[in-house]
Design a protein around this motif. Structure first.
Motif, PDB file in Angstrom:
ATOM      1  N   VAL A  78       0.842  -1.197   0.000  1.00 50.18           N
ATOM      2  CA  VAL A  78       0.000   0.000   0.000  1.00 50.18           C
ATOM      3  C   VAL A  78       0.878   1.248   0.000  1.00 50.18           C
ATOM      4  O   VAL A  78       0.639   2.197  -0.762  1.00 50.18           O
ATOM      5  N   SER A  95      -1.199   0.194  -9.259  1.00 53.90           N
ATOM      6  CA  SER A  95      -1.542  -1.025  -8.510  1.00 53.90           C
ATOM      7  C   SER A  95      -0.358  -1.983  -8.514  1.00 53.90           C
ATOM      8  O   SER A  95       0.462  -1.980  -9.430  1.00 53.90           O
ATOM      9  N   THR A 128      -3.949   5.736 -11.611  1.00 53.19           N
ATOM     10  CA  THR A 128      -4.001   4.603 -10.683  1.00 53.19           C
ATOM     11  C   THR A 128      -2.712   3.800 -10.774  1.00 53.19           C
ATOM     12  O   THR A 128      -2.243   3.489 -11.867  1.00 53.19           O
ATOM     13  N   GLU A 173      -3.707  -0.895  -4.303  1.00 49.73           N
ATOM     14  CA  GLU A 173      -3.991   0.050  -5.380  1.00 49.73           C
ATOM     15  C   GLU A 173      -4.224   1.434  -4.792  1.00 49.73           C
ATOM     16  O   GLU A 173      -4.874   1.567  -3.755  1.00 49.73           O
ATOM     17  N   THR A 174      -3.684   2.441  -5.466  1.00 50.37           N
ATOM     18  CA  THR A 174      -3.883   3.826  -5.049  1.00 50.37           C
ATOM     19  C   THR A 174      -4.234   4.662  -6.279  1.00 50.37           C
ATOM     20  O   THR A 174      -3.594   4.527  -7.324  1.00 50.37           O
ATOM     21  N   THR A 206       2.413   1.764  -3.440  1.00 51.71           N
ATOM     22  CA  THR A 206       1.491   2.334  -4.431  1.00 51.71           C
ATOM     23  C   THR A 206       1.237   3.811  -4.166  1.00 51.71           C
ATOM     24  O   THR A 206       1.083   4.587  -5.112  1.00 51.71           O
ATOM     25  N   ARG A 207       1.217   4.221  -2.927  1.00 54.94           N
ATOM     26  CA  ARG A 207       1.064   5.646  -2.611  1.00 54.94           C
ATOM     27  C   ARG A 207       2.242   6.453  -3.149  1.00 54.94           C
ATOM     28  O   ARG A 207       2.067   7.518  -3.745  1.00 54.94           O
TER      29      ARG A 207
END
Length: 165
Positions: free
Chosen positions: A74, A131, A129, A156-157, A77-78
């Motif tokens: 996470v 991911s 996006t 995903e972000t 992805t950020r």
């Protein structure tokens, strides 16, 4: 009036043998049959409980590792999305940034997807996006320990693209 020494004692004398036998019986370390039975019972109890406790311990460690990798995915992805929303960003820089974040946790088998594939086509305010999918077998310390339905960790972000003004 003469008082004998025996009357001044608060407890009667005990012979050395009887006293040591009583002490051993009270502490459970006797040299007789009862002490050996208790030691045997403790060994059997340990043999029954130890595998169960080891299974729980390894299970907790494995679940903790999987949760740590999920949070790392996470975070990666950020960081990738922050890179992707910049006006001058390109897809290869985003993938490189995500892989750099994942390498901190020794995750090397991740699949990174940036959507849309061409960041130049995204207008300011448009969505980008990033991911990541990681196979469980690549991050598990004990592969096959759990039989999960899911075989990958997915994160995903989505963020809005920045303006050039």
């Amino acid at each position: 009036m003469k008082v004998s020494r025996n009357r001044l004692r608060s407890t009667p004398r005990r012979s050395g043998v009887a006293f040591s036998h009583r002490r051993d019986r009270l502490s459970g370390h006797g040299s007789g049959r009862h002490g050996l039975r208790r030691a045997g019972a403790a060994a059997v109890e340990f043999a029954l409980i130890a595998p169960l406790m080891m299974t729980f311990t390894f299970g907790l460690v494995e679940l903790g590792r999987l949760m740590l990798v999920k949070e790392s995915a996470v975070q990666a992805t950020r960081e990738g999305a922050r890179e992707a929303i910049r006006p001058s960003a390109d897809r290869s820089a985003v993938i490189e940034r995500v892989n750099a974040e994942l390498s901190l946790m020794s995750v090397n088998d991740a699949t990174v997807v940036v959507s849309p594939s061409s960041l130049d086509s995204v207008e300011p305010g448009g969505m980008v996006t990033v991911s990541v999918s990681i196979p469980l077998s690549a991050v598990s310390w004990v592969p096959g320990y759990f039989d999960f339905e899911a075989t990958t960790i997915v994160a995903e972000t989505t963020m809005r693209r920045e303006s050039t003004n």
